[in-house]
Design a protein around this motif. Structure first.
Motif, PDB file in Angstrom:
ATOM      1  N   GLU A   2       1.034   4.257  -2.821  1.00 13.66           N
ATOM      2  CA  GLU A   2       0.985   5.642  -2.649  1.00 13.66           C
ATOM      3  C   GLU A   2       2.252   6.502  -3.117  1.00 13.66           C
ATOM      4  OE1 GLU A   2       0.261   5.655   1.513  1.00 13.66           O
ATOM      5  OE2 GLU A   2      -1.857   5.525   1.378  1.00 13.66           O
TER       6      GLU A   2
ATOM      7  N   ILE B 149       0.895  -1.120  -0.021  1.00 15.09           N
ATOM      8  CA  ILE B 149      -0.158  -0.054   0.090  1.00 15.09           C
ATOM      9  C   ILE B 149       0.962   1.268  -0.030  1.00 15.09           C
ATOM     10  CG2 ILE B 149      -1.597   1.345   1.565  1.00 15.09           C
ATOM     11  CD1 ILE B 149      -2.888  -1.337   2.325  1.00 15.09           C
TER      12      ILE B 149
ATOM     13  N   THR C 233      -6.758   4.427  -0.419  1.00 14.63           N
ATOM     14  CA  THR C 233      -5.419   3.737   0.350  1.00 14.63           C
ATOM     15  C   THR C 233      -5.468   3.750   1.782  1.00 14.63           C
ATOM     16  OG1 THR C 233      -4.133   5.574  -0.194  1.00 14.63           O
ATOM     17  CG2 THR C 233      -4.137   3.842  -1.826  1.00 14.63           C
TER      18      THR C 233
END
Length: 127
Positions: free
Chosen positions: A83, A79, A107
């Motif tokens: 990002e 994750i 997210t």
């Protein structure tokens, strides 16, 4: 009760799975609309990371104890990588700020749910 929810639910019934699926869908749309020179480098990598997130949710859901915690830790790492890559995409003007904001809207709760799941898995008797 939370333990029963995560261990008994099919992976595609989990709220975290729905978020991951939404993120993968958004990544596919973003990648499709990227300029050609960014599509294969950045767009494809973001999409692969999203698929890895979905896979790790499945793996975490079918394991217990330390293995579950390990899969969730990897999930959190993926994750963060997504990002970072999306931040690069917006900095290079490959995606818009609005598209980036939409991705972060996914997210952020995805990361929070994974963190909660990890904490619960680490403290459960089966861990």
């Amino acid at each position: 009760m939370l333990r029963e929810f995560f261990s008994m639910a099919l992976h595609h019934q989990l709220p975290i799975y729905k978020l991951a699926s939404d993120l993968a869908s958004l990544a596919a749309d973003l990648s499709k609309n990227m300029p050609r020179d960014w599509k294969r480098t950045l767009g494809e990598k973001v999409l692969i990371e999203c698929f890895d997130v979905v896979t790790l949710i499945f793996r975490a859901n079918v394991t217990t104890g330390a293995d579950r915690v390990q899969h969730i830790s990897k999930l959190l790492e993926h994750i963060q990588i997504i990002e970072l890559m999306l931040r690069l995409a917006v900095d290079k003007r490959v995606i818009s700020t609005k598209q980036y904001a939409r991705a972060i809207e996914i997210t952020d709760p995805l990361g929070r749910q994974a963190t909660g799941w990890k904490k619960h898995a680490a403290t459960s008797p089966a861990a």
